[in-house]
Design an enzyme around this catalytic site. Sequence first.
Site, PDB file in Angstrom:
ATOM      1  N   HIS A 157       5.097   3.302   0.366  1.00  0.00           N
ATOM      2  CA  HIS A 157       4.526   3.444  -0.974  1.00  0.00           C
ATOM      3  C   HIS A 157       3.050   3.058  -1.002  1.00  0.00           C
ATOM      4  O   HIS A 157       2.515   2.491  -0.049  1.00  0.00           O
ATOM      5  CB  HIS A 157       5.325   2.622  -1.998  1.00  0.00           C
ATOM      6  CG  HIS A 157       5.315   1.143  -1.787  1.00  0.00           C
ATOM      7  ND1 HIS A 157       4.268   0.340  -2.177  1.00  0.00           N
ATOM      8  CD2 HIS A 157       6.246   0.310  -1.238  1.00  0.00           C
ATOM      9  CE1 HIS A 157       4.554  -0.923  -1.882  1.00  0.00           C
ATOM     10  NE2 HIS A 157       5.744  -0.972  -1.308  1.00  0.00           N
ATOM     11  N   CYS A 198       8.366  -3.535   2.904  1.00  0.00           N
ATOM     12  CA  CYS A 198       7.957  -2.150   2.667  1.00  0.00           C
ATOM     13  C   CYS A 198       6.706  -1.807   3.463  1.00  0.00           C
ATOM     14  O   CYS A 198       5.998  -2.683   3.959  1.00  0.00           O
ATOM     15  CB  CYS A 198       7.721  -1.902   1.182  1.00  0.00           C
ATOM     16  SG  CYS A 198       9.250  -1.779   0.233  1.00  0.00           S
TER      17      CYS A 198
END
Length: 195
Positions: free
Chosen positions: A155, A171
């Site tokens: 992301h 992440c």
Amino acid sequence: MKLVRLALLAAFTVGLAACQYARTPDPVLSERDAQFMAMIPTAKEDPMFARYMVDNPTGEPPGVVVVETRQHQLYYTLPDGKAMRYGVALGSEAFGWTGEAVIDHKAEWPDWNPPADMVARWPQVKKTAGGWTNPLGARAMYLFQDGKDTLYRIHGTNEPEKIGQSVSSGCIRMRNIDVIDLYSRVQDGTKVIVR
């Protein structure tokens, strides 16, 4: 000794000349993207983590995302032995993740729903609607293994100064302009390898 140093320097110079790097233009932004991106803080870009088209170093066929955690680099493999290379921020050592997954689905300016274990560690984190203040940034690609959500994402970020560091809860964070570029290239079902 001086001859050895000169030989090493010459070998290093030839090795660098063999590497093919090409800067690529930024993707065209939608009006919404441009509005949100104008509000996100910017950071000086380290050339080591800039977006380049490079010779494919991964050994993977075209259409695969490969994250090299030691180098903080993400590669998207292309035809003709090329790859797009992007700098990334990754999980801190305690939260690092490696393995294989697929991109199950993608989202533009997604809502952020922090997982329960993150809320337990940091009670101040709250669900955040998609937009320029959202920690997921401009795009998110949701990683699944065997049909189950890994809770890991590729992301964007509202902290671009942290690209090249190990700071996330696992992440894979990218500069927003880079995640928009990658998002436009990958499809649902794209294989992701995190090494």
